[in-house]
Design an enzyme around this catalytic site. Sequence first.
Site, PDB file in Angstrom:
ATOM      1  N   ARG A   1      -7.830  -4.457  -1.072  1.00  0.00           N
ATOM      2  CA  ARG A   1      -6.814  -3.942  -0.160  1.00  0.00           C
ATOM      3  C   ARG A   1      -6.598  -4.947   0.965  1.00  0.00           C
ATOM      4  NH1 ARG A   1      -5.385  -1.374  -3.658  1.00  0.00           N
ATOM      5  NH2 ARG A   1      -5.197   0.882  -3.918  1.00  0.00           N
TER       6      ARG A   1
ATOM      7  N   GLU B   1       3.401  -5.750   2.745  1.00  0.00           N
ATOM      8  CA  GLU B   1       3.976  -6.292   1.528  1.00  0.00           C
ATOM      9  C   GLU B   1       5.473  -5.989   1.438  1.00  0.00           C
ATOM     10  OE1 GLU B   1       1.521  -4.672  -1.603  1.00  0.00           O
ATOM     11  OE2 GLU B   1      -0.067  -6.136  -1.213  1.00  0.00           O
TER      12      GLU B   1
ATOM     13  N   HIS C   1       0.388  -8.674  -5.533  1.00  0.00           N
ATOM     14  CA  HIS C   1      -0.272  -7.393  -5.836  1.00  0.00           C
ATOM     15  C   HIS C   1      -0.155  -7.075  -7.332  1.00  0.00           C
ATOM     16  CE1 HIS C   1      -1.704  -3.624  -3.520  1.00  0.00           C
ATOM     17  NE2 HIS C   1      -2.334  -3.731  -4.685  1.00  0.00           N
TER      18      HIS C   1
END
Length: 318
Positions: A237, A266, A284
């Site tokens: 994370r 993001e 990601h």
Amino acid sequence: MEAFKLLIVSNSFGSCGGDVFEKLSDAGIEYTKVHSEKIFGERELAGLIPGYDGIVVGADVVSRAVIEAGTRLKIIAKHGVGLDNVDLEAAKEHGVAVTIGRNSNSVAVAELAIAMMMNLARNLNEHSRNIRNGEWIRFKGIELSAAVLGVAGTGSIGKEVICRMEHFCRNILAYDAFPDREFEKQHRITYVSLDELLEKSDIVTLHVPLAEETRKMICRETLGKMKRGAILVNTARGELADEEAVADALESGRLGGFGIDAFAKEPPWGSRLLKQKHIVMSPHVGAYTGEAINKMSQYAAESIICFAEGKPVWNRVI
């Protein structure tokens, strides 16, 4: 009896195995899949959820407001593993079940973390970039067999990393709030404190869940405890690391390399990390393999079907 109505907002659900839709239909579940290339925010999702008994989400924001807007909502199925985008307290209060794709992406994320370690150990990104720019510059690398690997977090992903990297690294240290002593014996690793792991490791990879006690666990203070020139990888994370502190550590040489798949914000446009050298970045995609996506879809569909039929749901967390 009225049919169970399901809203699917995870864009990748069913993209690597169309039979999940057949399974839902065969179980009498009426589903609506909303296609979007972006993550749904609170306001958008709150406007979509009324009238549905269940929802399948990815990284979409399932806040208290969304749960309260879902007047028929009975179950939230996460198309993935992390639950930091779901308000679990609100779900509990409103009697809404929550499920995850437990262990569905462990191999995929572990392999990405290892790929980043190997890339950074031999400076492959920098070498490729320099050659494209007409520069013949060589950076010294490190051999994994001589490196001390530190694995912070030994849940399913951390363990997958260890099982693969024990064939490369002779010395593996691990940190976990709840050490698995049997696993420690079987794989000849050594559990240590986080401070000791940071101080002794040449490569550190993060696999802990995001919680208040782990938020920014990598900060200026903890970076200062690491070996100068050590490699850090974060495929867990983004909020686990203070990105400004990491950027400073890269610029000063405190960090020899940084691999990141999950950013605090993001997309990370404007982040200082984008300008750094000796960094490997991905958008990601840790769980973004065909195999992992199919498993996540199957697990989410199974949990919805079992719940709708009143059967036990094995991957239920609430």
